[in-house]
Scaffold this motif. Sequence first.
Motif, PDB file in Angstrom:
ATOM      1  N   ALA A  90     174.754  -1.859  16.429  1.00 27.16           N
ATOM      2  CA  ALA A  90     176.048  -2.446  15.466  1.00 27.16           C
ATOM      3  C   ALA A  90     176.097  -0.680  15.913  1.00 27.16           C
ATOM      4  O   ALA A  90     177.280  -0.135  15.632  1.00 27.16           O
ATOM      5  CB  ALA A  90     175.741  -2.598  14.854  1.00 27.16           C
ATOM      6  N   GLN A  91     175.419   0.540  15.945  1.00 18.72           N
ATOM      7  CA  GLN A  91     175.384   1.269  16.425  1.00 18.72           C
ATOM      8  C   GLN A  91     176.044   1.723  17.967  1.00 18.72           C
ATOM      9  O   GLN A  91     176.333   3.148  18.294  1.00 18.72           O
ATOM     10  CB  GLN A  91     174.392   2.577  16.795  1.00 18.72           C
ATOM     11  CG  GLN A  91     173.934   2.313  15.158  1.00 18.72           C
ATOM     12  CD  GLN A  91     172.610   3.077  14.926  1.00 18.72           C
ATOM     13  OE1 GLN A  91     172.199   3.548  15.626  1.00 18.72           O
ATOM     14  NE2 GLN A  91     172.958   4.398  13.880  1.00 18.72           N
ATOM     15  N   GLY A  92     176.298   0.915  18.853  1.00 20.74           N
ATOM     16  CA  GLY A  92     176.571   1.070  20.319  1.00 20.74           C
ATOM     17  C   GLY A  92     175.556   0.578  21.200  1.00 20.74           C
ATOM     18  O   GLY A  92     176.111   0.814  22.444  1.00 20.74           O
ATOM     19  N   LYS A  93     174.630   0.900  20.256  1.00 23.24           N
ATOM     20  CA  LYS A  93     173.253   0.635  21.964  1.00 23.24           C
ATOM     21  C   LYS A  93     173.324  -0.747  22.268  1.00 23.24           C
ATOM     22  O   LYS A  93     173.414  -1.389  21.853  1.00 23.24           O
ATOM     23  CB  LYS A  93     172.408   0.992  20.569  1.00 23.24           C
ATOM     24  CG  LYS A  93     172.033   2.335  20.128  1.00 23.24           C
ATOM     25  CD  LYS A  93     171.968   3.477  20.996  1.00 23.24           C
ATOM     26  CE  LYS A  93     172.378   4.829  20.045  1.00 23.24           C
ATOM     27  NZ  LYS A  93     171.817   6.074  21.051  1.00 23.24           N
ATOM     28  N   LYS A  94     173.039  -0.489  23.153  1.00 19.88           N
ATOM     29  CA  LYS A  94     172.399  -1.614  24.703  1.00 19.88           C
ATOM     30  C   LYS A  94     170.717  -1.512  24.295  1.00 19.88           C
ATOM     31  O   LYS A  94     169.661  -0.616  24.472  1.00 19.88           O
ATOM     32  CB  LYS A  94     172.348  -0.981  25.854  1.00 19.88           C
ATOM     33  CG  LYS A  94     173.859  -0.676  26.440  1.00 19.88           C
ATOM     34  CD  LYS A  94     174.199  -0.834  28.358  1.00 19.88           C
ATOM     35  CE  LYS A  94     173.021   0.679  28.378  1.00 19.88           C
ATOM     36  NZ  LYS A  94     172.912   0.495  29.849  1.00 19.88           N
ATOM     37  N   VAL A  95     170.482  -2.795  23.310  1.00 19.43           N
ATOM     38  CA  VAL A  95     169.467  -3.596  23.268  1.00 19.43           C
ATOM     39  C   VAL A  95     168.668  -4.860  23.659  1.00 19.43           C
ATOM     40  O   VAL A  95     169.140  -5.460  23.677  1.00 19.43           O
ATOM     41  CB  VAL A  95     169.400  -3.454  21.429  1.00 19.43           C
ATOM     42  CG1 VAL A  95     169.617  -2.381  20.801  1.00 19.43           C
ATOM     43  CG2 VAL A  95     170.124  -4.432  21.728  1.00 19.43           C
ATOM     44  N   VAL A  96     167.356  -4.394  23.723  1.00 17.44           N
ATOM     45  CA  VAL A  96     166.302  -5.504  24.460  1.00 17.44           C
ATOM     46  C   VAL A  96     165.433  -5.617  23.209  1.00 17.44           C
ATOM     47  O   VAL A  96     164.611  -4.995  22.946  1.00 17.44           O
ATOM     48  CB  VAL A  96     166.137  -5.795  25.688  1.00 17.44           C
ATOM     49  CG1 VAL A  96     165.922  -4.305  26.544  1.00 17.44           C
ATOM     50  CG2 VAL A  96     165.811  -7.481  26.686  1.00 17.44           C
ATOM     51  N   GLY A  97     164.591  -7.145  23.115  1.00 16.35           N
ATOM     52  CA  GLY A  97     163.324  -7.565  23.081  1.00 16.35           C
ATOM     53  C   GLY A  97     162.791  -7.430  24.011  1.00 16.35           C
ATOM     54  O   GLY A  97     162.610  -8.770  24.824  1.00 16.35           O
ATOM     55  N   MET A  98     161.412  -6.973  23.638  1.00 18.73           N
ATOM     56  CA  MET A  98     160.222  -7.208  24.619  1.00 18.73           C
ATOM     57  C   MET A  98     158.890  -8.066  23.341  1.00 18.73           C
ATOM     58  O   MET A  98     158.769  -7.588  22.659  1.00 18.73           O
ATOM     59  CB  MET A  98     159.790  -6.249  25.179  1.00 18.73           C
ATOM     60  CG  MET A  98     158.522  -7.101  25.732  1.00 18.73           C
ATOM     61  SD  MET A  98     158.449  -5.176  26.999  1.00 18.73           S
ATOM     62  CE  MET A  98     156.924  -5.546  28.043  1.00 18.73           C
ATOM     63  N   LYS A  99     158.274  -9.477  24.057  1.00 19.94           N
ATOM     64  CA  LYS A  99     157.138  -9.592  23.925  1.00 19.94           C
ATOM     65  C   LYS A  99     155.989  -9.833  24.711  1.00 19.94           C
ATOM     66  O   LYS A  99     156.116 -10.484  25.087  1.00 19.94           O
ATOM     67  CB  LYS A  99     157.840 -11.260  23.220  1.00 19.94           C
ATOM     68  CG  LYS A  99     156.203 -12.078  22.781  1.00 19.94           C
ATOM     69  CD  LYS A  99     155.995 -11.452  21.235  1.00 19.94           C
ATOM     70  CE  LYS A  99     155.178 -12.303  19.983  1.00 19.94           C
ATOM     71  NZ  LYS A  99     154.981 -12.264  18.934  1.00 19.94           N
ATOM     72  N   PRO A 100     155.611  -9.279  25.167  1.00 14.37           N
ATOM     73  CA  PRO A 100     155.068  -8.419  25.910  1.00 14.37           C
ATOM     74  C   PRO A 100     153.455 -10.511  26.268  1.00 14.37           C
ATOM     75  O   PRO A 100     153.323 -10.366  27.388  1.00 14.37           O
ATOM     76  CB  PRO A 100     153.250  -7.544  26.161  1.00 14.37           C
ATOM     77  CG  PRO A 100     154.388  -7.062  25.509  1.00 14.37           C
ATOM     78  CD  PRO A 100     155.030  -7.551  24.383  1.00 14.37           C
TER      79      PRO A 100
END
Length: 221
Positions: free
Chosen positions: A29-39
């Motif tokens: 929502a702040q305009g960041k490129k985000v990704v989640g990781m579940k090792p």
Amino acid sequence: MAQGYFITGTDTGVGKTTVSCALLRAFAAQGKKVVGMKPVVAGSENGRWHDVEQLIAASSISAAREHINPYAFDPPVSPHIAAKQAGIEIDLTVIQRAYQALSSQADIVIVEGAGGFLVPLSAQQTGADLARALNLPVILVVGMRLGCLNHALLTAQAIRAAGLTLAGWVANCVHPQMQVLEENIATLEQRLEGLLLGVVPFNHEIIAKRKTGLLDIIRLR
């Protein structure tokens, strides 16, 4: 290089994925490129790992699945047992390389641990070793139920003993009728060094409607 956070919990089933997805959406929502990781994930349903699917859905960029989730096991058991049953050993360098690949694509990487902070990953290593290998600040998800004070304080102690920073903590209301909830939250606010980032309500309909307003990421250290 992206900013990353390692999400751990006071136990398994305390809402790490819910909080991880809320963080992803708040940063997006702040305009960041985000990704989640579940090792590492253990426990599939019909060949699907729901934690991983939820993290992918909450991410704002696409990434290779082998980077998002290097190790996936079918049995819902401790990762070191699941890996032994599968005839493999979880290699932290594999996870480090996957994290670096994600970091090259995103501004924020949210890494969700498996189980609690000290869950065994192999005969010698635990979730603490993984967090230390990635060298990330830690966000602690506290499942608000009877016994949570002890579990939260012990986990915070283990995080500090590992030489890592407790960047913040989240109170997740996993019990609909927990007694003296506010008093328990106030006790943890007083005793935990990390800042309270937010309180996640038990009502899942509220969670679905407030995708970006649950957590105050401005308070992250």
